[in-house]
Design an enzyme around this catalytic site. Structure first.
Site, PDB file in Angstrom:
ATOM      1  N   GLU A  74      -6.734  -9.759  -2.659  1.00 34.28           N
ATOM      2  CA  GLU A  74      -7.423  -9.766  -1.357  1.00 34.28           C
ATOM      3  C   GLU A  74      -8.927  -9.565  -1.557  1.00 34.28           C
ATOM      4  OE1 GLU A  74      -5.674  -6.992   1.387  1.00 34.28           O
ATOM      5  OE2 GLU A  74      -3.626  -7.480   0.796  1.00 34.28           O
ATOM      6  N   GLU A 131       0.818  -1.226   0.000  1.00 40.44           N
ATOM      7  CA  GLU A 131       0.000   0.000   0.000  1.00 40.44           C
ATOM      8  C   GLU A 131       0.849   1.272   0.000  1.00 40.44           C
ATOM      9  OE1 GLU A 131      -2.631  -0.598   3.316  1.00 40.44           O
ATOM     10  OE2 GLU A 131      -3.754  -2.183   2.302  1.00 40.44           O
TER      11      GLU A 131
END
Length: 583
Positions: free
Chosen positions: A451, A348
Site C-alpha cells: 500500500e 493489521e
C-alpha cells in the site's frame, strides 16, 4: 544469396545471467544484506569490519568507549575468547556505554550490533543523541545466554557530533554489546548499490544470433527488442469508478500489471447488512482486471481494526459473531479462490485484536488455516503498517513481525505466510527501510510492499521515487502496489493523476520508473556484428524481437519472435531458444 534463402532467417536466442556490470560500481564498497535471526553462543564479526566504530570488537579494552548516564562499564570476556562491553548498575533506561561520532547529513548510515542482556529477555534500542534530538537506529529483542543481532540505519537532519548509546526500559539488567558497526555511504554509493542489485536480481543478458537458411551469419541486420509485459509486479490500488470511466481504464491498464481493490472486496462492502451479500462490484472489477492481464491481490478477508468490522456484526453475541465470521470467510474465499494471487487474511492484526477478543489469542492461526483450506494454492499474507516506514511504533517492527509469524506457526498453521508491508511513508529513512527488509527477508517468506504512499508536501514526488527505487532494488522484494486508487472526491492520501487523468508529479515519477524498468527509456535496438550476433541486457519479462535484413533485390526481409527473459538459478548454464521463422 537468393531472396528465398534470405527470407528463412534463423534466430538463436541465448539467455545468460551475467554478473552485474562493473561500470556501475562506485568505490567498490558493497552493501551487506545479511542478517542473522538466530541467537548465537558467540557473535559474528562486525559488518564492514566495524566501519567507523573505534574498537568494534572490544579487543582493545574500553578504547573509544565511555560511560553514558549513570552506569558502570567494563570489558568482559566469555569463554576466554570473546571480549565485549557491559553496562551494569543501571538506574535509568539510557544508562549504558557510548561512543562519539561526527555524522554527515549528506550520507546514509547502516548500523548493526550484537546484544545480550544479563537475565531474561529485554528490548534494547540503539540511539544516537544529536544536536537536533534523539535518533533511533533500530532495536532488537535481546536475550540472556546468547547474542542477538540488531540491524538498522539512520540519516540525520543536520551534520554534527552524535553520541551512540543503548537503551532498555528494564534498568535492572546489564546490557552487553559486541561486534558493533556503523558504516557511512554517500548517496551516490547508495544509488549504485540499488543499480547493482537490480542488475543482479531483475536483469539477464540476451545473445541473439541471426543466420540465413544455410546457417550463414547475417551481419548488419537491424534488431529491435520491445517488452510486452514485465516480470516484476508493479501495480496500483483500484476503485470501483474504473468500471464506468473509460479514461480511468485506459490510464490504468496501460501501466499496471497488478492491483488491489481499495474497499470493494472488504466485508463491510460485500455484506453491508447481515445476510445481504452483494459481490457485483468486485466481480465486475475482477473481470476488468482479467480481461486486461492485471493480477489481483485479495484484500481483505477480515480486518482486525474494530472501526472496519461491520456494525451489525459487532452487535452480535460471541457465538453468532463466530458464525458470521465463518460465513464471511467461506463466502469471499470460495468465490475468488484461484482468481487472486494473494489474500490479506486478518488485516493489521499486530496493531488491533478484535478477532482475538472473540476467538482467543490463536485467532490468526485459526483464520489463516480456514482460508488456506479453502484456497490452498494462494499465498496468505500478514499486512501491517509501520514495519519499515519508521521505527518509533514498536508494535509491528521487524522483530515483532517475525514473532507474529512464529506465533501463527506455533498455534498450528503450517501453510504459506507472506510478509505484506503497507508502507505509508512520510520522509523515508532509506537505511532503516533497507535494514528492516533485510531482517524480514532472512525468514525466507515472500515480501510485498502492499500500500505504498507518501505524505503530501513539496517533496512528495521525490519521496515516492526514493521509496519505489529502494523497494524495487531490494533482491527480496517480490512486488509493489501503490495505494493511490482514484476517486472523484480525491484519493485516500496520495493521487497519481488529476480528475482528467493528467499526471501529477507523483504520476510522472511512476511513468518514469515504468519506462526505466522496462528498458523503454533508452530503447533497445542495434545491429548484428560480422558473426550475426547482437547482445543486450534485459529486465525479466515477456518480449518481442524483430530482425530486419536487406535481401538480394534491395528490399528487406523481417522476422519477429516472442520470448521470455527470467532468472537463471545456475549461472553456468545457458538457456537457448532456437526459433526458425519463415518471413
Amino acid at each position: 544469396m537468393t531472396t528465398r534463402e534470405i527470407s528463412n532467417i534463423l534466430l538463436i536466442l541465448s539467455m545468460l545471467c551475467y554478473p552485474f556490470l562493473s561500470g556501475l560500481e562506485v568505490d567498490a564498497l558493497s552493501y551487506d544484506y545479511s542478517v542473522s535471526l538466530e541467537c548465537l553462543a558467540n557473535p559474528l564479526k562486525p559488518q564492514y569490519g566495524g566501519g567507523i566504530v573505534v574498537n568494534p570488537e572490544l579487543d582493545l579494552g574500553l578504547k573509544g568507549w565511555t560511560r553514558f548516564g549513570d552506569a558502570k562499564i567494563e570489558q568482559k570476556v566469555t569463554k576466554g575468547v570473546n571480549n565485549f562491553i557491559a553496562a551494569s548498575n543501571r538506574h535509568q533506561p539510557h544508562d549504558s556505554f557510548s561512543q562519539k561520532f561526527y555524522l554527515d547529513n549528506a550520507k546514509f548510515y547502516t548500523f548493526s550490533a550484537w546484544l545480550q542482556v544479563s537475565q531474561g529477555n529485554a528490548k534494547v534500542a540503539a540511539i544516537f543523541k544529536t544536536q537536533s534530538g534523539l535518533q533511533r537506529a533500530g532495536w532488537v529483542a535481546a536475550k540472556s545466554g546468547c547474542w542477538s543481532m540488531l540491524k538498522g540505519g539512520l540519516i540525520v537532519n543536520a551534520s554534527g557530533p552524535a553520541d551512540l548509546y543503548f537503551e532498555s526500559k528494564n534498568a535492572s539488567i546489564e546490557i552487553w554489546a559486541d561486534s558493533i558497526s556503523l558504516q557511512s555511504f554517500t548517496k551516490e554509493q547508495w544509488k549504485s548499490h540499488q543499480r547493482l542489485s537490480i542488475e543482479k536480481a531483475w536483469k539477464s543478458s540476451m545473445k541473439l544470433v541471426a543466420v540465413d537458411a544455410k546457417g550463414n551469419p547475417l551481419s548488419n541486420a537491424t534488431v529491435s527488442v520491445s517488452q510486452i509485459k514485465p516480470n516484476f509486479p508493479l501495480g496500483c490500488a483500484m476503485s470501483n469508478h474504473i468500471l464506468t470511466n473509460p479514461a480511468y481504464q485506459n490510464w490504468f491498464k496501460s501501466r499496471f500489471t497488478v492491483t488491489t481493490f481499495e474497499n470493494e472486496m472488504k466485508w463491510a462492502s460485500t455484506e453491508p447488512a447481515q445476510g445481504r451479500e452483494d459481490y457485483s462490484v468486485p466481480d465486475a472489477m475482477l473481470r476488468f482486471a482479467a480481461q486486461n492481464g492485471i493480477s489481483v491481490r485479495g484484500h481483505n478477508v477480515l480486518w482486525d481494526d474494530p472501526k472496519y468490522v461491520p456494525d451489525w456484526a459487532k452487535s452480535l453475541s460471541s457465538n453468532d459473531f463466530r458464525l458470521a465470521v465463518d460465513r464471511r470467510v467461506n463466502s469471499v474465499v470460495k468465490r475468488y479462490a484461484g482468481k487472486v494471487i494473494a489474500w490479506d487474511v486478518v488485516n493489521e492484526n499486530m496493531h488491533f485484536d478484535y478477532f482475538e477478543s472473540v476467538y482467543g489469542k490463536n485467532a490468526s492461526a485459526v483464520l489463516f488455516s480456514k482460508v488456506h483450506e479453502l484456497d490452498s494454492g494462494t499465498t496468505l499474507f500478514l499486512n501491517e503498517f509501520n514495519t519499515i516506514e519508521q521505527m518509533y511504533d514498536g508494535t509491528s517492527k521487524p522483530d515483532k513481525y517475525l514473532e507474529k509469524v512464529r506465533d501463527i506457526r506455533l498455534e498450528g498453521y503450517a501453510g504459506p505466510i507472506g510478509i505484506g508491508l503497507e508502507s505509508h511513508f512520510g520522509a523515508p529513512n532509506l537505511p532503516y527501510m533497507r535494514a528492516s527488509i533485510d531482517k524480514l527477508a532472512a525468514a525466507g517468506s515472500p515480501i510485498w510492499l502492499t500500500e505504498v504512499d507518501v505524505a503530501s508536501g513539496p517533496s512528495q514526488a521525490l519521496h515516492l521515487e526514493q521509496v519505489l527505487r529502494e523497494a524495487h532494488a531490494h533482491p527480496k522484494v517480490d512486488g509493489i502496489v501503490i495505494w493511490a486508487a482514484w476517486r472523484p472526491e480525491g484519493c485516500w492520501r496520495m493521487c497519481l493523476t488529476d480528475n482528467n487523468f493528467k499526471n501529477l508529479p507523483t504520476g510522472d515519477v511512476v511513468d518514469k520508473l515504468i519506462r526505466e524498468w522496462s528498458g523503454q527509456s533508452s530503447g533497445i535496438s542495434g545491429t548484428t556484428d560480422s558473426k550475426g550476433r547482437f547482445e543486450t541486457r534485459l529486465f525479466h519479462g515477456d518480449y518481442k524481437v524483430t530482425v530486419t535484413h536487406p535481401n538480394a533485390k534491395g528490399t528487406s526481409s523481417a522476422v519477429a519472435q516472442g520470448f521470455k527473459v527470467g532468472s537463471v538459478n545456475d549461472e553456468s548454464k545457458k538457456r537457448r531458444l532456437h526459433v526458425k521463422v519463415l518471413a
